[in-house]
Design a protein around this motif. Sequence first.
Motif, mmCIF file in Angstrom:
data_model
loop_
_atom_site.group_PDB
_atom_site.id
_atom_site.type_symbol
_atom_site.label_atom_id
_atom_site.label_comp_id
_atom_site.label_asym_id
_atom_site.label_seq_id
_atom_site.Cartn_x
_atom_site.Cartn_y
_atom_site.Cartn_z
ATOM 1 N N ARG A 42 -35.890 2.499 -14.108
ATOM 2 C CA ARG A 42 -35.656 1.905 -13.023
ATOM 3 C C ARG A 42 -34.324 1.544 -12.443
ATOM 4 N N ALA A 70 -31.644 1.653 -5.336
ATOM 5 C CA ALA A 70 -32.563 1.839 -4.193
ATOM 6 C C ALA A 70 -31.968 2.795 -3.337
ATOM 7 N N MET A 129 -38.589 -7.144 -8.426
ATOM 8 C CA MET A 129 -38.607 -5.755 -8.061
ATOM 9 C C MET A 129 -40.135 -5.787 -7.518
ATOM 10 N N TRP A 130 -40.242 -5.355 -6.376
ATOM 11 C CA TRP A 130 -41.792 -4.713 -5.939
ATOM 12 C C TRP A 130 -41.445 -3.341 -5.364
ATOM 13 N N HIS A 131 -41.834 -2.549 -5.549
ATOM 14 C CA HIS A 131 -41.809 -0.954 -4.926
ATOM 15 C C HIS A 131 -43.276 -0.698 -4.210
ATOM 16 N N ASP A 178 -42.584 -0.447 2.545
ATOM 17 C CA ASP A 178 -41.297 -0.011 2.127
ATOM 18 C C ASP A 178 -41.022 0.318 0.851
ATOM 19 N N ASN A 179 -40.312 1.053 0.375
ATOM 20 C CA ASN A 179 -39.995 1.680 -0.750
ATOM 21 C C ASN A 179 -39.793 0.466 -1.802
ATOM 22 N N GLY A 180 -38.948 -0.417 -1.475
ATOM 23 C CA GLY A 180 -38.523 -1.634 -2.469
ATOM 24 C C GLY A 180 -38.120 -2.862 -1.686
ATOM 25 N N PHE A 205 -36.534 -5.699 -3.349
ATOM 26 C CA PHE A 205 -35.608 -5.928 -4.752
ATOM 27 C C PHE A 205 -34.952 -7.209 -4.604
ATOM 28 N N ASP A 212 -34.647 -1.713 0.587
ATOM 29 C CA ASP A 212 -34.794 -0.278 0.500
ATOM 30 C C ASP A 212 -36.081 -0.081 1.346
ATOM 31 N N GLY A 256 -46.310 5.159 -0.934
ATOM 32 C CA GLY A 256 -46.539 4.058 -0.719
ATOM 33 C C GLY A 256 -47.404 3.601 0.237
#
Length: 684
Positions: A8, A12, A323-325, A369-371, A373, A378, A385
């Motif tokens: 990773r 983002a 980080m959370w995605h 959301d994608n991320g 961070f 992001d 998601g």
Amino acid sequence: MVTRSNIRMRSAALLVVALTATTLSVPVAAAGAPAAPATSTVPIAAPPASALTNLAHLDFLLDEATPPAGVAGHDTYRLEEEPTLVLPWAYADARAGGTFERVGGGRLDPATGYWEQGAYNADDIARAAVVYLRHWRQTATASSRESAYEMLRSLAYLQTVDGPDAGNVVLWMQPDGTLNPSGIPAELPDPSDSGPSYWLARTIWALGEGYAAFRDDDPAFAAFLEERLLLAVDAVDRQVLTRYGEWTEADGMRVPAWLIVDGADASAEAVLGLAARVAARPDDDRSAQALRELAEGVAAMSAGDERRWPYGAVLPWAQSRSMWHGWGAQMPAALAMASDALDDPALLEPAVRDAAVFTPTLLTAGGPDNGWFPTPADRVQIAYGADARVQSLLAVQAATGSDGFGDLAALQAAWFFGANRAGGAMYDPATGVTFDGIAADGTINRNSGAESTIHGLLTMLALDAQPALAARASSVATVAERDGLALVEAEAATQTDGERTTPVAWTGESLWSGGGLTLDAGERAVFPVGGAATDRWVEPVVWSAPGSPSTSRWAAGNRPMGTLSEDAPAQGISLVPGVLLPQLLPRVLPANRSEVRVDVEAGSLELDALLVRPFVSTLVLTGDGRTELAHSAGDRPQPTRMGEPGVTSVVRVYGADGAVLFEREIRGERTIVLPPGAFAIAQS
């Protein structure tokens, strides 16, 4: 596309570029080379009026490939009798007139007809198998049974069956059936079957659900799937679970050392398959042990609470506590299913916390959301998601019996029908098309590749199984109001003698939301945060560097909000020294204060932003009715107005554990008191 790699380190921003890129231009193949797939119109096969699920576009993505004879280490069920495999193309780019063109990954070599990555990949084959399996079991549709059979045969061919990498899975296949173990750009592991991977985890998911579906229908095929599933479990055992019970540290957070590619996200998708296997074969001790060990690792990634980031979420990656995605975040679903299969209530607790505390925070802040961070940096949103949230909420609903999680699932599923930043439908029941994503500015990426199609359909299958939720999600899908977690950039300070900076956005494990602000001892800054209806928590997002502690005082006007002392924790397995983290101020920001001031007393404070979170966050969706969500992050009971003038609504209040606290019918607007951590849903 969303990266399939277990690395990773990409920012983002790269995900944003991938989701909003111009559609691929497909060259014409040279004479004698395999031709590029022709542009095709999506088949129109409208489902029954009562069903949302339409497999037409996924069926359109399917194609045939005949692998070369005698490829060492690769075989599948009845390959000699049935030498042709059926697989979904990875991508479908939008073309004029509502048509789509099936394309592979990377650039096409017109001389060979090969793509830099390939046409088909194990990730999509596995998840397409899950779609067809669930549709077959839910509707008894014979064609879905046949497609599930074909997907599982094709997936098994990509699995390496002997040698040191036995049980692992090759990621990519070219249009003619040739395997491509090392695509461009390379995914890790490289070659793709040389170690544990996301695609190994997703293979376990598909094989587990496949075995459960075919066990009684076709015992011979089920026996083959069982053999391949256990081969994959063996690979996880020797490559990952040999470290079961070992703990390590990432920036001061204790984390498990036995997750697949250090991922709770990857491990969760393996858990989904293992839970299905164990439910079907409770006497399979090997699968049950792997299920328990992986699920315990996933559960250990739960962090935060209703006040502190990440607000009860299960974090996806052991190497970053910042980080959370949204994509792949099926950890609560996996834990709920593992809890049921193993009869272990402890595994359900972090799933409930994620569903009851974090998901309402996400919904009221803007959706999947994608991320984060750790800020919502992001804000691209994709079907993977959104579906992960829906699946998790419904799994927790099934495990707890709480209708509150079903109501939250309907709110999240409405994303597919217009309750999103674009204000437009992302799924079309008439064609089965799910668009590839929504950019941060609300632009819809109108391509429709396999991943988006698959996860749109998984949500539709889940909704079709609960018609009342389906009706709610598809008809109450306009965002009328939203008030939740807000981001105030540090560089937006109106009064400061500090230095505005432009840090490199991607740290290696987190993402600066924009510019930064550095304040040395004796310097100050004032941040405009606006007024609010409720008191708020404030979390300065601080870059803590090794050997560079700081102490700062925070206030709202003449009202102290506390002292912040920060320093970098031990790095551990984190990729870089230092950490970007929100730091909760101990005292609240009053509703009537519109500025926050910081004075640095010692050291150097490096600020990214402020996260400002109201004591009560809200979301209102309208359409054929009205659904209102209110969520409390307060430290004391919070009165909040719910309902609509002149309209009768039913209000249900749920505790932070999802248990219903009370239900009431109200006429017009009324004051409802929310206990700390509770959420309420009003429907009319």
